[in-house]
Structures are given as structure tokens and as C-alpha cells.
Design a protein around this motif. Sequence first.
Motif, PDB file in Angstrom:
ATOM      1  N   VAL A   1       0.845  -1.183   0.000  1.00 35.82           N
ATOM      2  CA  VAL A   1       0.000   0.000   0.000  1.00 35.82           C
ATOM      3  C   VAL A   1       0.883   1.237   0.000  1.00 35.82           C
ATOM      4  N   GLY A   2       0.570   2.186  -0.879  1.00 37.79           N
ATOM      5  CA  GLY A   2       1.351   3.411  -0.968  1.00 37.79           C
ATOM      6  C   GLY A   2       1.581   3.797  -2.413  1.00 37.79           C
ATOM      7  N   GLU A   3       1.800   5.058  -2.665  1.00 32.65           N
ATOM      8  CA  GLU A   3       1.968   5.548  -4.028  1.00 32.65           C
ATOM      9  C   GLU A   3       3.287   5.100  -4.640  1.00 32.65           C
ATOM     10  N   ASP A   4       4.358   5.196  -3.855  1.00 31.50           N
ATOM     11  CA  ASP A   4       5.687   4.909  -4.389  1.00 31.50           C
ATOM     12  C   ASP A   4       6.185   3.532  -3.984  1.00 31.50           C
ATOM     13  N   SER A   5       5.292   2.634  -3.606  1.00 34.41           N
ATOM     14  CA  SER A   5       5.697   1.315  -3.144  1.00 34.41           C
ATOM     15  C   SER A   5       6.101   0.446  -4.328  1.00 34.41           C
ATOM     16  N   ASP A   6       7.102  -0.395  -4.110  1.00 32.76           N
ATOM     17  CA  ASP A   6       7.569  -1.317  -5.132  1.00 32.76           C
ATOM     18  C   ASP A   6       6.908  -2.676  -4.934  1.00 32.76           C
ATOM     19  N   ALA A   7       7.125  -3.535  -5.910  1.00 27.61           N
ATOM     20  CA  ALA A   7       6.575  -4.891  -5.831  1.00 27.61           C
ATOM     21  C   ALA A   7       7.310  -5.678  -4.754  1.00 27.61           C
ATOM     22  N   VAL A   8       6.556  -6.376  -3.912  1.00 32.71           N
ATOM     23  CA  VAL A   8       7.121  -7.197  -2.837  1.00 32.71           C
ATOM     24  C   VAL A   8       7.286  -8.611  -3.370  1.00 32.71           C
ATOM     25  N   MET A   9       8.529  -9.116  -3.387  1.00 29.51           N
ATOM     26  CA  MET A   9       8.826 -10.444  -3.917  1.00 29.51           C
ATOM     27  C   MET A   9       9.428 -11.359  -2.865  1.00 29.51           C
ATOM     28  N   ASP A  10       9.443 -10.961  -1.617  1.00 28.45           N
ATOM     29  CA  ASP A  10       9.964 -11.801  -0.536  1.00 28.45           C
ATOM     30  C   ASP A  10       8.927 -12.863  -0.179  1.00 28.45           C
TER      31      ASP A  10
ATOM     32  N   THR B   1      -1.273  11.718 -17.865  1.00 25.55           N
ATOM     33  CA  THR B   1      -1.235  11.056 -16.560  1.00 25.55           C
ATOM     34  C   THR B   1       0.161  10.572 -16.201  1.00 25.55           C
ATOM     35  N   LEU B   2       1.069  10.489 -17.168  1.00 23.84           N
ATOM     36  CA  LEU B   2       2.444  10.088 -16.842  1.00 23.84           C
ATOM     37  C   LEU B   2       3.128  11.108 -15.944  1.00 23.84           C
ATOM     38  N   GLU B   3       2.642  12.339 -15.970  1.00 19.68           N
ATOM     39  CA  GLU B   3       3.225  13.365 -15.098  1.00 19.68           C
ATOM     40  C   GLU B   3       2.954  13.076 -13.624  1.00 19.68           C
ATOM     41  N   LEU B   4       1.957  12.230 -13.332  1.00 15.29           N
ATOM     42  CA  LEU B   4       1.633  11.895 -11.947  1.00 15.29           C
ATOM     43  C   LEU B   4       2.583  10.862 -11.357  1.00 15.29           C
ATOM     44  N   LEU B   5       3.399  10.205 -12.197  1.00 16.19           N
ATOM     45  CA  LEU B   5       4.307   9.173 -11.707  1.00 16.19           C
ATOM     46  C   LEU B   5       5.470   9.801 -10.951  1.00 16.19           C
ATOM     47  N   SER B   6       5.969   9.049 -10.006  1.00 12.31           N
ATOM     48  CA  SER B   6       7.156   9.492  -9.285  1.00 12.31           C
ATOM     49  C   SER B   6       8.374   9.387 -10.198  1.00 12.31           C
ATOM     50  N   SER B   7       9.441  10.044  -9.809  1.00 13.00           N
ATOM     51  CA  SER B   7      10.651  10.033 -10.642  1.00 13.00           C
ATOM     52  C   SER B   7      11.227   8.625 -10.760  1.00 13.00           C
ATOM     53  N   ALA B   8      11.121   7.838  -9.684  1.00 10.81           N
ATOM     54  CA  ALA B   8      11.656   6.471  -9.735  1.00 10.81           C
ATOM     55  C   ALA B   8      10.872   5.612 -10.725  1.00 10.81           C
ATOM     56  N   LEU B   9       9.530   5.682 -10.650  1.00 15.40           N
ATOM     57  CA  LEU B   9       8.725   4.900 -11.581  1.00 15.40           C
ATOM     58  C   LEU B   9       8.877   5.397 -13.014  1.00 15.40           C
TER      59      LEU B   9
END
Length: 710
Positions: free
Chosen positions: A53-62, A306-314
Motif C-alpha cells: 500500500v502506498g503511491e511509491d511502493s515497489d513490488a514485494v517479492m519476498d 497522466t504520466l506526469e503523476l508518476l514518481s521520478s523512480a517509476l
Amino acid sequence: AFLVVMTYDSVMIPYAIAWEVRLQGWVAAAAWLTTGFWTLDLSLGFASGFFAVGEDSDAVMDFVSIGKHYLRSWFLPDAVIVLFDWASILLDTDSDSYQLRIVRMARLGRIFRVLEVLSMGRHDLIFQKFGSLVDASGVSDVIQMTITIVKQGFGIIWLNHCGCCLWHAIGRLGRSESGQSWLDEAEAESQGLEHTHGNLYLLGFIWSTTTMLGESPTPGRNIAERAFQACWLIVGMVFGSLIVSSLAQMACQLTELKKEQTEKRTALRRFLSQQKVDRVLSFAIQREVAARLSRSTRLSDKDVPTLELLSSALRLELRCGRCEQPLLNDPLLRTFRELHRGFLRNLCVHGISYDFYSPGKLVFRVGQAANFTYCVNFGRLHYILTGYATSEAMHDSWSAALLNSEGVGKGAWVAQQALWVEWEHQGTLEVVDTCELVTICKKGFVKAVVHQPDLVPLVRGYAHALVKALQDQDQEFITDTQIGAKHASLVLGMPVEARQRLSEPMLEDLRGGRWWPSLLRGYHTLQELEDEVKAGKCVLVYNAAGEVARVVAMSVVKLRRWDGRILAQVAKRDPSTGLISDIACLLPGRKCRADEDARSTFQRVLSERLGPIRAHIRQGCKGLEQEERESTTYQGLRTLYVRHTWLAELIESEACDLTASTQTFKRCRRSLIDRMRNTNMLAGSDASAASSSRRSLARLRRPTASLEEP
């Protein structure tokens, strides 16, 4: 597989509950297969990553985090429904008892399977993937709207199927409680028919469809039927209004699209008529414009705000993901990526851009300094080899045919030389269709290499090999679309240390990939292949299919006598025993050693294989060819043979008399034919050996290329 199983369950579960279908024959087999699939899907839930949960969260693969998340979310519903599936199979019986009631409850529990999948949105993921494939295929907007309408039509059919099954189940339930049901009249009408079961289903489907439209051909006979009829009428009103509004919206969009295209075509026809253009030419122009208008437009970054809404990392991940697939088509960049995972990321940050061009635009002109390399990601272009072509000349397909041009399509590379040498464009590149180019800046490429210092000697060696290949090649055949040499031959021209370094990623693939079992079963092991690479006898590269290939360089001599005959080896004869082996027609040659180039190997061939007549050989030009086939030394590994063919001529001289050699060859050939005849007789019932002997015998009976035919 998920779509097939989900479709089957969505259709079969309501039908089996309504008609109490017994698990017999193919129904039982399908029940076992689908239940096994969902059981496997239950276990795979512990290996499926998720986004926190979160806007800038990455995929959890653990795996630990995945297991905890699955236990807290969908594990319990999945486990209960799978338990219902197995209970409905294992407790299936013909008796009317408590066990039968458990089976009925288990079958009712299976209906939650469909509801669970719908609530999880997994069907939406499938439709989204299908929609992305349709968008990527480049079909017209009309076809895309047609596909959407068909998809909604299947949804209407499935909803009426569920209504039919529910109507039949309520009829059976009302008969058992009140004694009256709509089934009484339906079964009376179906008496004497061959397919009573199918007739009842069709009556129920017709009732469901007409009730959703506001009319009911069969009124309810009890309270349950009347209540369900009222509810189904409301569902039909809501669902029907949504479908009608959606179809009306798509029809309006299609009308606007057609209106815009019609106006453009009308303006074009009026212009051609006013200019009194020839009818045949006018027809060709209108057909080309109509074809381009029917194609779907390709979106750029500016078309998706809508791509402007993405974080710099994404946004960086998106940029790297878009660039990775086109760049990996180049074997050298793929090798650099395997050597350093951060190389492509640095290249995407410093030196790559996505450029969109409309039809008729010029990407570059002949004579301009080349500072960029282009990879075609979408669209079609024309590369004009001579002259300064204008956009007006290229608009006419007949004018384009008169020019010295070639087509450039998706996946093609243009001006690759600009990354390695100071380069001027040898032609003009013009856009035919709307295209998308992945542009690599020379300065950005240098920055990405500098960030990985151990890549610098590899880049320097590759550049030196390319410069040498360009110098050896005829300048008339060098263009922006042809780099001047194949990747494998350029790698062979690098120093031995650089070749060993480039082979390391391929060796890692062989150690842990799917080629290792095949190599283990072969005549030689992987350790011997590594020894060959270290000794410089071969090099490993990625071929066009992205697989590991072994590259071997060799120099051969195509020696032509003054009368037009060519020297070739047809077999080997042991001087001591007189036995003949290795029957094949081969040109004299040798494999290149680690410390040799092609010319040095050619001189060695002259000394070792053609020593007695070397003084009478006049050297000509050199040709280069490549041949890829399965390796006879390492099973499961393809070998790419880079063959340098040196053309030479045997000068006529009294000191160079080959009459004795010709007579010796004829005696050897007669001996070889006799030996092959004996082999054919000894083969007996061995059909393959006999067939091989007959083919070899036929080759020997024919005049040989070495001494008897020009």
C-alpha cells in the motif's frame, strides 16, 4: 489456462447446480481437471508477488512477506472454495440422503468461485492484456470498437445463461414446496421430443432474455418465481440501460471519427480534381491516404498527461523498460547489459530519447555529420542511397521506385557506425509511415561507458575492429543501414583478452541454463569449451535469436587453375594403410589461431597445404561469409563459422605440371569407389548405412570440382 478454466466454471457451475448434473464421463474428467487447477492456484498464491500500500511502493517479492499477505487476504476464501470443490467430487452419490444434501451445499458453495474471481478483478487483467495486444497490433479504431461490442455481447449471453439456470432451479424448488411451477407446463410441451433437456434450457434462456427486455412469456406460478421475475426485470432494466448508453457512446465516437476521415478524403479528391491530376495517379494517391487514415495512431509521452503523476523512480523504470527491448536486439549491447546491469540504465538516463516522426519528414540527409544512432521501434522508413531526395518526391510511390532506396522496418538499426567512428551519413532517411525511433546519442553512449571503466577496453577494441573492417571493404557498399561487417567477425577482430571478457556472460548462461544438460551428453564438456575460449580458439556471442553461439574463424583458399578448374579436397587417404576417410568436398583451409588474423592464417594455409605450388599462386581479393549450424563437437550448442575466402589463381608454368597429380587422384577415386561398393554390400539390412553409402558413391561417380569440371 486461467481463462479457459474460468470460462468453463462460469458456464458449467450454474448449469450443474440448476440441473443437478451427475459427475459422469467427460463431466467427471473436467471436474477433476478444474479442481486440480484451482488447488495448484491455491499453492501458487504463496509465490505471487504484490504491491504494498502506498503511491511509491515497489513490488514485494519476498516469500515470507508474500505468505503473510496471502494468509491475511484471499487464502481463507480460496481454501474454503477448493474444499467445496473436492467435497462435491468425492461425496457425489445417487442416494437421497444426508450425504446428498452435503453435495448440494458443496455445489452451491462453488458458485462463490465465480464471485471471488470477479471481485478480485482477475478477469479484468485478462481483458486488459488482450486490449494491450489489440492496441499493439495497430488495428483501426473501427476494429477495436467492434471487439468491444463483441466482448459486451458475450457478457450479455453469460448473464442470460445465469438467469436461465436460476429460473430452472427456482422452478424445481417451487415444485417441491408448493406443488406448482412453470416447469409443469414446459415439461408437458416437451413430451415426445428427443432433447427434452435442451428444450427446457432454451425455454429458460428465452425467458431470461425477454424478461430483461421487459416482457415475460412464462409468468411465475408461485411466490418464489414471481419474486425472482420481478428482481430479474429490475436487473434487466439497469443492465440494459448501461449497455445501451455504452453502445451509443461508441457509435458517437465512431461517427465523429468517420466524419473527420470523410472530410479529409473529400478535400483530397477536390484538390486532385482542381489540379487535373491523372486518373491513375489520383487513384494511387487516394488509396495510400485511405490506408494511412485507417491505421490507429501511436501515442507519445505528450499524449498521456497522466504520466506526469508518476514518481521520478517509476518514470525512470518506465523509461528503462521501454528502451530495454529494442536495445537488446543488438548482441553487443545485450552483452554489455549482462556484464553490468547498470549499463542500460545509465545509457537510458544519459543518451537515449524516443522521437516520433510523421510521414514525409526527413530524419537526416546525405553528407550530414552523424551524432546519433537510430533503432526503429515502430513504423516504416525509406533510406535513399544517392542524391538529396525531397519530401515531394517521396510522396509518389512511383518516384520512390525510381530512386536508389531500400525499406527500413521495425527492429532495424541505422547509422550504427556513429557510435564508434567519426561518421557522415551516406544517404537520406525519410519517414513513410508514422514511426517511433529509439535515438542513441554518441555523447550519452560515451558517458554510459565511462561509468563502467572495465567496458572501456572492450569498446576501444570493438571500434578498432570496425575501423579495420570499414577500411577493407569497398566504399561503394558501405551505407548507414549496413555497419560494414557482422558482429561475430568484429568480435573475432578484437584482442584475445577482450574476446574472453565478452564470452563470460555466455559461459555463465551455459553453466546455469538449458544448454548445460546437452553439453554434458556431448562428446566434449563445458570445461573444454572454456579452455577453447581462454586459448582464443573460439569466442561466444549471442545470435539473432538471443541464444548462445560459438564462433570459429577460418581462412580457406579458392584456388582456380588456368583452365578454370578449382582445387578441392574430396577425402583423406592414409599413406601407410591406404584407407580412405572423411569423404567431403572441401576447400583447403585452416582455423585461425589466437595470435593470427585472417591474412596470417591464409599465409599458413599456403605454406602447410599448398607448399609445392605456392610460388605459382597469385593472390586475389577476399570474401567473407558466415554459416550457422549445430555444432558437431558440442551437442546442443550452435556454431557460427566465419569463413574468410581468399581467391587465388594458379599461374600457368612448365614448372607447375599437375598431370601426375591428376592421375594419382583418378587412381584414388577408383579405389574409393570400390571401397564404397564393398561398404554398401556389407551394410546388408542397415538401411541408413546403405543409403549413406549410395549417396557417397554417387558423388564420387560425378566429375569432381577439383580436377575434372570447370
